[in-house]
Design a protein around this motif. Structure first.
Motif, PDB file in Angstrom:
ATOM      1  N   GLU A  97     -17.512 -46.346  18.418  1.00  0.00           N
ATOM      2  CA  GLU A  97     -17.177 -46.575  17.009  1.00  0.00           C
ATOM      3  C   GLU A  97     -15.734 -46.125  16.766  1.00  0.00           C
ATOM      4  O   GLU A  97     -15.334 -45.029  17.167  1.00  0.00           O
ATOM      5  N   THR A  98     -14.933 -46.952  16.107  1.00  0.00           N
ATOM      6  CA  THR A  98     -13.540 -46.602  15.852  1.00  0.00           C
ATOM      7  C   THR A  98     -13.442 -45.824  14.544  1.00  0.00           C
ATOM      8  O   THR A  98     -13.768 -46.353  13.476  1.00  0.00           O
ATOM      9  N   SER A  99     -12.992 -44.587  14.654  1.00  0.00           N
ATOM     10  CA  SER A  99     -12.952 -43.721  13.470  1.00  0.00           C
ATOM     11  C   SER A  99     -11.546 -43.330  13.050  1.00  0.00           C
ATOM     12  O   SER A  99     -11.346 -42.766  11.983  1.00  0.00           O
ATOM     13  N   THR A 100     -10.559 -43.614  13.902  1.00  0.00           N
ATOM     14  CA  THR A 100      -9.173 -43.210  13.604  1.00  0.00           C
ATOM     15  C   THR A 100      -8.232 -44.405  13.644  1.00  0.00           C
ATOM     16  O   THR A 100      -8.257 -45.192  14.589  1.00  0.00           O
ATOM     17  N   LEU A 101      -7.427 -44.514  12.607  1.00  0.00           N
ATOM     18  CA  LEU A 101      -6.358 -45.508  12.570  1.00  0.00           C
ATOM     19  C   LEU A 101      -5.041 -44.763  12.730  1.00  0.00           C
ATOM     20  O   LEU A 101      -4.698 -43.910  11.908  1.00  0.00           O
ATOM     21  N   ASP A 156      -3.529 -52.570   3.397  1.00  0.00           N
ATOM     22  CA  ASP A 156      -4.610 -53.516   3.073  1.00  0.00           C
ATOM     23  C   ASP A 156      -5.746 -53.382   4.098  1.00  0.00           C
ATOM     24  O   ASP A 156      -6.925 -53.325   3.726  1.00  0.00           O
ATOM     25  N   TYR A 157      -5.379 -53.298   5.370  1.00  0.00           N
ATOM     26  CA  TYR A 157      -6.388 -53.162   6.427  1.00  0.00           C
ATOM     27  C   TYR A 157      -7.167 -51.850   6.265  1.00  0.00           C
ATOM     28  O   TYR A 157      -8.401 -51.823   6.378  1.00  0.00           O
ATOM     29  N   ALA A 158      -6.432 -50.781   5.967  1.00  0.00           N
ATOM     30  CA  ALA A 158      -7.081 -49.463   5.797  1.00  0.00           C
ATOM     31  C   ALA A 158      -8.004 -49.469   4.584  1.00  0.00           C
ATOM     32  O   ALA A 158      -9.027 -48.781   4.574  1.00  0.00           O
ATOM     33  N   SER A 159      -7.661 -50.243   3.580  1.00  0.00           N
ATOM     34  CA  SER A 159      -8.495 -50.286   2.362  1.00  0.00           C
ATOM     35  C   SER A 159      -9.799 -51.062   2.603  1.00  0.00           C
ATOM     36  O   SER A 159     -10.797 -50.824   1.940  1.00  0.00           O
ATOM     37  N   ARG A 160      -9.759 -51.976   3.569  1.00  0.00           N
ATOM     38  CA  ARG A 160     -10.952 -52.805   3.862  1.00  0.00           C
ATOM     39  C   ARG A 160     -11.856 -52.183   4.924  1.00  0.00           C
ATOM     40  O   ARG A 160     -12.986 -52.615   5.109  1.00  0.00           O
ATOM     41  N   ASN A 161     -11.324 -51.186   5.649  1.00  0.00           N
ATOM     42  CA  ASN A 161     -12.089 -50.579   6.749  1.00  0.00           C
ATOM     43  C   ASN A 161     -11.949 -49.065   6.643  1.00  0.00           C
ATOM     44  O   ASN A 161     -10.878 -48.534   6.905  1.00  0.00           O
ATOM     45  N   PHE A 215     -11.650 -45.518   7.542  1.00  0.00           N
ATOM     46  CA  PHE A 215     -11.443 -44.688   8.733  1.00  0.00           C
ATOM     47  C   PHE A 215     -11.592 -43.216   8.351  1.00  0.00           C
ATOM     48  O   PHE A 215     -11.050 -42.793   7.328  1.00  0.00           O
ATOM     49  N   GLU A 216     -12.291 -42.468   9.204  1.00  0.00           N
ATOM     50  CA  GLU A 216     -12.439 -41.027   8.933  1.00  0.00           C
ATOM     51  C   GLU A 216     -11.084 -40.339   8.945  1.00  0.00           C
ATOM     52  O   GLU A 216     -10.820 -39.438   8.168  1.00  0.00           O
ATOM     53  N   THR A 217     -10.232 -40.788   9.855  1.00  0.00           N
ATOM     54  CA  THR A 217      -8.902 -40.183   9.999  1.00  0.00           C
ATOM     55  C   THR A 217      -7.845 -41.275  10.065  1.00  0.00           C
ATOM     56  O   THR A 217      -8.038 -42.289  10.750  1.00  0.00           O
ATOM     57  N   ILE A 218      -6.756 -41.066   9.351  1.00  0.00           N
ATOM     58  CA  ILE A 218      -5.578 -41.928   9.505  1.00  0.00           C
ATOM     59  C   ILE A 218      -4.430 -41.025   9.946  1.00  0.00           C
ATOM     60  O   ILE A 218      -4.204 -39.956   9.375  1.00  0.00           O
ATOM     61  N   ASP A 219      -3.728 -41.454  10.971  1.00  0.00           N
ATOM     62  CA  ASP A 219      -2.769 -40.609  11.681  1.00  0.00           C
ATOM     63  C   ASP A 219      -1.409 -41.321  11.658  1.00  0.00           C
ATOM     64  O   ASP A 219      -1.233 -42.354  12.303  1.00  0.00           O
ATOM     65  N   ILE A 220      -0.464 -40.760  10.893  1.00  0.00           N
ATOM     66  CA  ILE A 220       0.869 -41.376  10.783  1.00  0.00           C
ATOM     67  C   ILE A 220       1.802 -40.715  11.792  1.00  0.00           C
ATOM     68  O   ILE A 220       1.969 -39.500  11.800  1.00  0.00           O
ATOM     69  N   THR A 221       2.428 -41.553  12.629  1.00  0.00           N
ATOM     70  CA  THR A 221       3.305 -41.007  13.662  1.00  0.00           C
ATOM     71  C   THR A 221       4.570 -41.849  13.789  1.00  0.00           C
ATOM     72  O   THR A 221       4.782 -42.798  13.049  1.00  0.00           O
ATOM     73  N   GLY A 222       5.417 -41.514  14.749  1.00  0.00           N
ATOM     74  CA  GLY A 222       6.666 -42.246  14.953  1.00  0.00           C
ATOM     75  C   GLY A 222       7.049 -42.162  16.415  1.00  0.00           C
ATOM     76  O   GLY A 222       6.160 -42.040  17.273  1.00  0.00           O
ATOM     77  N   GLY A 223       8.342 -42.133  16.673  1.00  0.00           N
ATOM     78  CA  GLY A 223       9.561 -41.711  15.989  1.00  0.00           C
ATOM     79  C   GLY A 223       9.344 -40.592  14.994  1.00  0.00           C
ATOM     80  O   GLY A 223       8.448 -39.778  15.130  1.00  0.00           O
ATOM     81  N   ALA A 224      10.236 -40.568  14.036  1.00  0.00           N
ATOM     82  CA  ALA A 224      10.100 -39.619  12.943  1.00  0.00           C
ATOM     83  C   ALA A 224       9.652 -40.413  11.718  1.00  0.00           C
ATOM     84  O   ALA A 224      10.462 -41.140  11.127  1.00  0.00           O
ATOM     85  N   SER A 270     -12.118 -44.188  20.337  1.00  0.00           N
ATOM     86  CA  SER A 270     -12.418 -44.164  18.901  1.00  0.00           C
ATOM     87  C   SER A 270     -11.194 -44.381  18.029  1.00  0.00           C
ATOM     88  O   SER A 270     -11.229 -44.111  16.833  1.00  0.00           O
ATOM     89  N   LEU A 271     -10.098 -44.861  18.635  1.00  0.00           N
ATOM     90  CA  LEU A 271      -8.838 -44.980  17.900  1.00  0.00           C
ATOM     91  C   LEU A 271      -8.262 -46.383  18.042  1.00  0.00           C
ATOM     92  O   LEU A 271      -8.437 -47.040  19.067  1.00  0.00           O
ATOM     93  N   ILE A 272      -7.596 -46.831  16.989  1.00  0.00           N
ATOM     94  CA  ILE A 272      -6.824 -48.063  17.076  1.00  0.00           C
ATOM     95  C   ILE A 272      -5.406 -47.710  16.623  1.00  0.00           C
ATOM     96  O   ILE A 272      -5.224 -47.000  15.634  1.00  0.00           O
ATOM     97  N   SER A 273      -4.427 -48.169  17.383  1.00  0.00           N
ATOM     98  CA  SER A 273      -3.040 -47.821  17.103  1.00  0.00           C
ATOM     99  C   SER A 273      -2.281 -49.081  16.673  1.00  0.00           C
ATOM    100  O   SER A 273      -2.340 -50.106  17.350  1.00  0.00           O
ATOM    101  N   VAL A 274      -1.589 -48.988  15.540  1.00  0.00           N
ATOM    102  CA  VAL A 274      -0.800 -50.136  15.079  1.00  0.00           C
ATOM    103  C   VAL A 274       0.678 -49.786  15.186  1.00  0.00           C
ATOM    104  O   VAL A 274       1.109 -48.721  14.752  1.00  0.00           O
ATOM    105  N   SER A 275       1.429 -50.663  15.787  1.00  0.00           N
ATOM    106  CA  SER A 275       2.846 -50.384  16.020  1.00  0.00           C
ATOM    107  C   SER A 275       3.666 -50.738  14.772  1.00  0.00           C
ATOM    108  O   SER A 275       3.172 -51.330  13.818  1.00  0.00           O
ATOM    109  N   TRP A 276       4.932 -50.387  14.814  1.00  0.00           N
ATOM    110  CA  TRP A 276       5.853 -50.616  13.688  1.00  0.00           C
ATOM    111  C   TRP A 276       5.909 -52.091  13.296  1.00  0.00           C
ATOM    112  O   TRP A 276       6.166 -52.413  12.143  1.00  0.00           O
ATOM    113  N   ASP A 277       5.635 -52.989  14.230  1.00  0.00           N
ATOM    114  CA  ASP A 277       5.691 -54.421  13.913  1.00  0.00           C
ATOM    115  C   ASP A 277       4.297 -55.010  13.647  1.00  0.00           C
ATOM    116  O   ASP A 277       4.135 -56.229  13.553  1.00  0.00           O
ATOM    117  N   GLY A 278       3.296 -54.160  13.565  1.00  0.00           N
ATOM    118  CA  GLY A 278       1.965 -54.609  13.132  1.00  0.00           C
ATOM    119  C   GLY A 278       1.010 -55.004  14.238  1.00  0.00           C
ATOM    120  O   GLY A 278      -0.114 -55.422  13.945  1.00  0.00           O
TER     121      GLY A 278
END
Lengths: 325, 110
Positions: A34-38, A75-80, A82-91, A266-274
């Motif tokens: 089950e994917t719980s982290t975006l 929009d994607y996060a609002s429709r699905n 996620f227990e955790t959303i993790d913002i990363t970079g770069g900075a 349990s994680l899905i990672s979205v890059s800067w270009d989607g």
């Protein structure tokens, strides 16, 4: 320190047992649950050029999430849920849409993480962002590789250690890092070279004692992660003649028990270009989810359980010792 | 064999158990217990081992315990201080025997 660099950067080619083969040899398989982290990578722009960066992020990188992609992610996060959303970079501090991302994503998760290198957050231009993180009770996960100044500055750049100490003291003054008020401040430590990290429990005890005694700093958790042989770190490994020995060292530390807790399950990672990846390391390696490029705007729901995960030799890092979560 | 020391030999240390296996088993069990967390942490024990490795000038041990110190969370400043401890004891051990020299010289001299 004198360094003797190898000139041959192809030393490891063909000499390392493929990760999937090692996994199969232990009767193991890594498949999605089950994917719980975006996880959202806002871009490769960074004010630092850390030697261990698996993304080769830095001031020279132009890649940054634009407004349209940021809105698609929200929009994607609002429709699905996620227990955790993790913002990363770069900075992430340097992305022009970061305040909107923080405010909007907070509405769609119970736990929002913000990964900071500390110096970009405390650069005198991000006081509003710091206040926004505090107001939204966002967990701050900050890079803090070492309690030793010279070791830290070799890895992250001259003067970064002092700036980091200043930033941690500031976050403490805002209420971050104490056990009482729920404003969570976590530290992440990476080794300053081609060796594995110490035991997390023992390192946390030492970091806690030293930071408290020397600078009156408190934090909640310390995470010790091995460096992933990708990006700038991989270039250094090749350049210094450490690539093959480092990969062999990771393989020698292969721990079958780590397979149960690897984040890619349990994680899905979205890059800067989607585009979507199974983790930030596959993003760095250009290895997309399901091995085909899928844009977040095309995704209806979460990835299905029991689907395959793209594996490569850098996956040895997550299976070394106690693993990488 | 071009040199007496080969770094690869370190990974074959357990081959010493091919003869006298019971002695080797006892030694390695003892060795692993010594370096486990006790009243001293694993990190502190690795620093002591690094210092002793320099005192006995064991190249295998210096190789192994440099990595062990780094992987237990020590830094180069601490490791350098540990080597100085070994150096001070070795140097001090020579110097303090100067007292023996002085005693002998005193007895022999008018």
């Amino acid at each position: 320190m004198n360094k003797h660099f190898a000139t041959d950067d192809t030393v490891f080619s063909g000499q390392i047992k493929p990760f999937a083969q090692t996994l199969a040899g232990h009767g193991l398989e890594i498949r999605r649950e089950e994917t719980s982290t975006l996880q959202i990578n806002t871009g490769l722009v960074c004010n630092q050029s850390c030697a261990h960066c698996h993304l080769d992020a830095g001031p020279h990188r132009p890649e940054s999430m634009d407004l349209i992609t940021a809105e698609q992610v929200i929009d994607y996060a609002s429709r699905n849920r996620f227990e955790t959303i993790d913002i990363t970079g770069g900075a992430p501090e340097l992305n022009p849409h970061i305040s909107m991302l923080v405010s909007e994503l907070r509405k769609h998760t119970s736990r929002l993480l913000f990964r900071s290198n500390l110096s970009a957050l405390n650069n005198g231009q991000n006081d509003d962002l710091m206040g926004l993180l505090q107001k939204n009770r966002v967990v701050i996960v900050s890079s803090f590789p070492s309690i030793n100044q010279s070791q830290s500055d070799v890895q992250r750049g001259e003067g970064v250690f002092v700036k980091s100490i200043d930033a941690l003291q500031r976050l403490n003054s805002l209420g971050y890092g104490s056990a009482e008020n729920g404003l969570e401040l976590d530290l992440v430590s990476n080794p300053a070279g081609a060796f594995l990290p110490p035991s997390q429990e023992q390192a946390a005890k030492r970091f806690r004692q030293t930071l408290q005694r020397k600078w009156d700093i408190t934090f909640n958790n310390l995470y010790c992660f091995a460096n992933v042989p990708l990006g700038r770190f991989r270039k250094w490994l090749k350049y210094s003649g450490n690539l093959n020995p480092y990969l062999e060292h990771l393989i020698s530390a292969f721990n079958p028990c780590s397979a149960g807790g690897v984040m890619c399950k349990s994680l899905i990672s979205v890059s800067w270009d989607g585009y979507l990846y199974d983790c930030d390391f596959n993003l760095a390696a250009g290895l997309p989810m399901n091995r085909r490029k899928t844009h977040i705007s095309e995704m209806q729901g979460k990835p299905l359980p029991d689907t395959s995960i793209a594996l490569a030799d850098h996956c040895y890092t997550c299976m070394a010792g106690t693993g990488f979560t | 064999m071009d040199t007496y020391y080969d770094p690869k030999d370190l990974t074959a240390f357990s081959d010493m158990g091919k003869q006298a296996p019971e002695l080797a088993k006892a030694f390695f069990e003892y060795y692993n217990k010594v370096f486990a967390e006790g009243e001293l942490s694993e990190r502190e024990k690795a620093l002591i081992a690094l210092a002793v490795a320099h005192a006995v000038q064991c190249t295998y041990c210096i190789d192994a315990y440099t990595r062990a110190c780094l992987e237990k969370g020590s830094n180069l400043d601490e490791m350098t201080e540990a080597v100085h401890v070994a150096t001070a004891i070795r140097g001090g051990a020579s110097l303090v025997h100067g007292l023996q020299m002085r005693n002998v010289a005193s007895k022999l001299s008018m």
